[in-house]
Every structure is written in C-alpha cells, then in structure tokens.
Design a protein around this motif. Structure first.
Motif, mmCIF file in Angstrom:
data_model
loop_
_atom_site.group_PDB
_atom_site.id
_atom_site.type_symbol
_atom_site.label_atom_id
_atom_site.label_comp_id
_atom_site.label_asym_id
_atom_site.label_seq_id
_atom_site.Cartn_x
_atom_site.Cartn_y
_atom_site.Cartn_z
ATOM 1 N N LEU A 234 19.434 -9.416 -23.964
ATOM 2 C CA LEU A 234 18.478 -10.317 -24.607
ATOM 3 C C LEU A 234 18.848 -11.775 -24.332
ATOM 4 O O LEU A 234 17.992 -12.593 -23.990
ATOM 5 N N LEU A 235 20.120 -12.103 -24.469
ATOM 6 C CA LEU A 235 20.569 -13.465 -24.192
ATOM 7 C C LEU A 235 20.346 -13.833 -22.726
ATOM 8 O O LEU A 235 20.028 -14.985 -22.411
ATOM 9 N N SER A 236 20.481 -12.876 -21.829
ATOM 10 C CA SER A 236 20.218 -13.119 -20.423
ATOM 11 C C SER A 236 18.760 -13.498 -20.196
ATOM 12 O O SER A 236 18.453 -14.439 -19.461
ATOM 13 N N ASN B 116 1.350 -14.520 -9.616
ATOM 14 C CA ASN B 116 2.423 -14.108 -8.709
ATOM 15 C C ASN B 116 3.771 -14.675 -9.150
ATOM 16 O O ASN B 116 4.778 -13.980 -9.119
ATOM 17 N N ASN B 117 3.789 -15.961 -9.550
ATOM 18 C CA ASN B 117 5.035 -16.577 -10.018
ATOM 19 C C ASN B 117 5.529 -15.904 -11.295
ATOM 20 O O ASN B 117 6.730 -15.695 -11.461
ATOM 21 N N THR B 118 4.615 -15.580 -12.198
ATOM 22 C CA THR B 118 4.991 -14.919 -13.445
ATOM 23 C C THR B 118 5.556 -13.535 -13.169
ATOM 24 O O THR B 118 6.600 -13.163 -13.725
ATOM 25 N N VAL C 284 14.767 -18.210 -19.321
ATOM 26 C CA VAL C 284 13.624 -19.071 -19.625
ATOM 27 C C VAL C 284 13.900 -20.493 -19.126
ATOM 28 O O VAL C 284 12.984 -21.202 -18.699
ATOM 29 N N ALA C 285 15.169 -20.900 -19.136
ATOM 30 C CA ALA C 285 15.534 -22.231 -18.648
ATOM 31 C C ALA C 285 15.334 -22.357 -17.145
ATOM 32 O O ALA C 285 15.221 -23.456 -16.624
ATOM 33 N N GLY C 286 15.295 -21.235 -16.464
ATOM 34 C CA GLY C 286 15.059 -21.261 -15.020
ATOM 35 C C GLY C 286 15.890 -20.241 -14.302
ATOM 36 O O GLY C 286 17.001 -19.931 -14.696
ATOM 37 N N ALA D 70 14.117 -11.838 -13.865
ATOM 38 C CA ALA D 70 14.757 -11.860 -15.181
ATOM 39 C C ALA D 70 15.182 -10.454 -15.601
ATOM 40 O O ALA D 70 16.256 -10.268 -16.184
ATOM 41 N N ALA D 71 14.362 -9.462 -15.283
ATOM 42 C CA ALA D 71 14.702 -8.078 -15.627
ATOM 43 C C ALA D 71 15.925 -7.602 -14.847
ATOM 44 O O ALA D 71 16.821 -6.970 -15.418
#
Length: 69
Positions: free
Chosen positions: A54-56, A6-8, A61-63, A15-16
C-alpha cells in the motif's frame, strides 16, 4: 483523451509491478527474520507485506520514473 487513458493504464501497470515487488521483498525479509526467532507469525507477515505494498502505491502517486509524464 486516448493519450490520458494510455498514460493512466501504463501508470497502473508500473505501480502494480512495483507494489508486488515490494510485497514480495517485505514478505521474504519478514519470514527470514521470523525464522531466526524460531516461528513465523503468518498474520504479521501478511499485514506487514500488505502495508508495504500500500505504501508503495501511495509513493508511486508522487511519480514513477518508468512512466513518462
């Protein structure tokens, strides 16, 4: 295990959304800048926008504050 899934899923969605917003913002800014020059270079708009997206995702990934750890 279900909580991790669920978290993933929540992280991927957040992120999307963030990447799509960044892509759109970059495209609008690039098109606006190009219009003042007189001609829009669509290849440049596409590549700059894709790189920004992509950079976004990589920054995400950092949070993401939208997703609880």
């Amino acid at each position: 295990m279900n909580q991790i899934k669920n978290n993933t899923t929540e992280w991927i969605k957040a992120a999307a959304v963030r990447a799509i917003k960044t892509l759109a913002q970059t495209a609008i800014a690039t098109i606006g800048t190009s219009m003042t020059i007189g001609e829009v270079n669509w290849a440049f708009v596409a590549s700059a926008s894709a790189l920004a997206a992509l950079l976004s995702v990589l920054t995400s990934v950092a949070g993401l504050p939208e997703v609880e750890s």
